[in-house]
Write a protein that holds these residues in place. Structure first.
Motif, PDB file in Angstrom:
ATOM      1  N   UNK A  55      36.247  49.853  49.350  1.00  0.00           N
ATOM      2  CA  UNK A  55      37.430  50.447  50.228  1.00  0.00           C
ATOM      3  C   UNK A  55      37.298  50.258  51.387  1.00  0.00           C
ATOM      4  N   UNK A  56      35.910  49.953  52.723  1.00  0.00           N
ATOM      5  CA  UNK A  56      35.829  50.003  53.748  1.00  0.00           C
ATOM      6  C   UNK A  56      36.470  48.436  54.548  1.00  0.00           C
ATOM      7  N   UNK A  57      36.773  47.264  52.976  1.00  0.00           N
ATOM      8  CA  UNK A  57      37.288  46.523  53.345  1.00  0.00           C
ATOM      9  C   UNK A  57      38.915  46.342  53.407  1.00  0.00           C
TER      10      UNK A  57
ATOM     11  N   UNK B 141      38.069  43.892  49.029  1.00  0.00           N
ATOM     12  CA  UNK B 141      39.071  44.796  49.082  1.00  0.00           C
ATOM     13  C   UNK B 141      40.274  43.573  48.743  1.00  0.00           C
ATOM     14  N   UNK B 142      39.887  42.590  49.076  1.00  0.00           N
ATOM     15  CA  UNK B 142      41.489  41.516  48.925  1.00  0.00           C
ATOM     16  C   UNK B 142      41.390  41.251  47.332  1.00  0.00           C
ATOM     17  N   UNK B 143      39.996  41.592  47.355  1.00  0.00           N
ATOM     18  CA  UNK B 143      40.097  40.655  45.175  1.00  0.00           C
ATOM     19  C   UNK B 143      41.038  42.007  44.583  1.00  0.00           C
ATOM     20  N   UNK B 144      40.369  42.908  44.790  1.00  0.00           N
ATOM     21  CA  UNK B 144      40.960  44.456  44.090  1.00  0.00           C
ATOM     22  C   UNK B 144      42.727  44.299  44.405  1.00  0.00           C
ATOM     23  N   UNK B 145      42.901  43.484  45.259  1.00  0.00           N
ATOM     24  CA  UNK B 145      44.373  43.188  45.965  1.00  0.00           C
ATOM     25  C   UNK B 145      44.859  42.651  44.347  1.00  0.00           C
ATOM     26  N   UNK B 146      44.240  41.556  44.633  1.00  0.00           N
ATOM     27  CA  UNK B 146      44.504  39.901  43.981  1.00  0.00           C
ATOM     28  C   UNK B 146      44.658  40.544  42.056  1.00  0.00           C
ATOM     29  N   UNK B 147      43.287  41.152  41.267  1.00  0.00           N
ATOM     30  CA  UNK B 147      43.565  42.020  40.431  1.00  0.00           C
ATOM     31  C   UNK B 147      44.755  42.638  39.690  1.00  0.00           C
TER      32      UNK B 147
END
Length: 231
Positions: A219-221, A196-202
């Motif tokens: 998503x559960x992250x 999830x943190x990767x996704x937020x950073x992207x």
């Protein structure tokens, strides 16, 4: 289904829920569709031979299909025909791979022509995403390829196939791609976006779409650590 937090739900709506493994079966794709609907992802992304798909009536789910995947070393006419057939079989979006070797050789006019051939095969409002394999390119090559893709009429530039040994998406590549295309196109981050943190950073770097195979774990992250993906 456990309700998602607003942040998780909004990220889910950016995800192309992806299954591109060579050993994927029709049953696997049926399960992919069911999971995508449960999670609330934007689309499923599959190989062209898996078409046509059966999407349940009323489901708000797009179908994305890869083209010239994963090497990009197909003739432009073959890529265009593959894209046109996918659209005829129900695809909403096409994710095509450029000829990375042409980009490495500085043949950016050829890259543009390749993309334009596929673009010409897609009737509006079908969406074209151009996979540039950013980890295999220098910054200057990323900029040149993104400009060629925009000139050829792409809707998105996309980082990676997820299959190249050079690696997948990075925040640096996504930021550079977004700076290059500006408002002329969108950016999809794909390959190695595992948490999830990767996704937020992207997303913070400029991505508006994410290619994810382990979407449930990602998503559960939002509420638990340790999300992972095999993509």
């Amino acid at each position: 289904m456990t309700s998602l937090s607003p942040d998780a739900a909004s990220i889910a709506r950016m995800i192309d829920h992806t299954l591109l493994k060579p050993e994927a079966t029709a049953a696997d794709v049926t399960a992919l569709i069911a999971e995508a609907i449960e999670l609330g992802t934007y689309s499923v992304c599959v190989s062209p031979s898996m078409l046509p798909l059966t999407i349940p009536a009323g489901a708000d789910l797009k179908v994305a299909v890869v083209c010239g995947f994963p090497s990009g070393k197909h003739h432009s006419s073959i890529k265009a025909a593959e894209a046109a057939l996918a659209i005829a079989q129900g695809a909403d979006e096409i994710d095509m791979v450029i000829d990375v070797g042409a980009a490495k050789a500085g043949r950016f006019a050829d890259v543009q022509a390749d993309i334009a051939a596929v673009r010409a095969s897609l009737p509006a409002p079908r969406v074209l995403k151009v996979i540039i394999e950013s980890a295999a390119l220098t910054d200057a090559e990323i900029v040149a390829v993104c400009n060629a893709a925009v000139a050829a009429g792409t809707d998105f530039v996309k980082t990676s196939t997820g299959f190249h040994p050079a690696g997948g998406a990075t925040v640096h590549a996504v930021r550079l791609m977004k700076q290059t295309v500006g408002d002329r196109a969108q950016v999809k981050a794909s390959g190695g976006v595992r948490s999830f943190d990767d996704a937020v950073a992207m997303i913070a770097a400029g991505a508006t779409r994410l290619g994810i195979s382990g979407s449930a774990a990602l998503i559960s992250g939002a509420t638990s650590a340790g999300a992972s993906s095999s993509y």
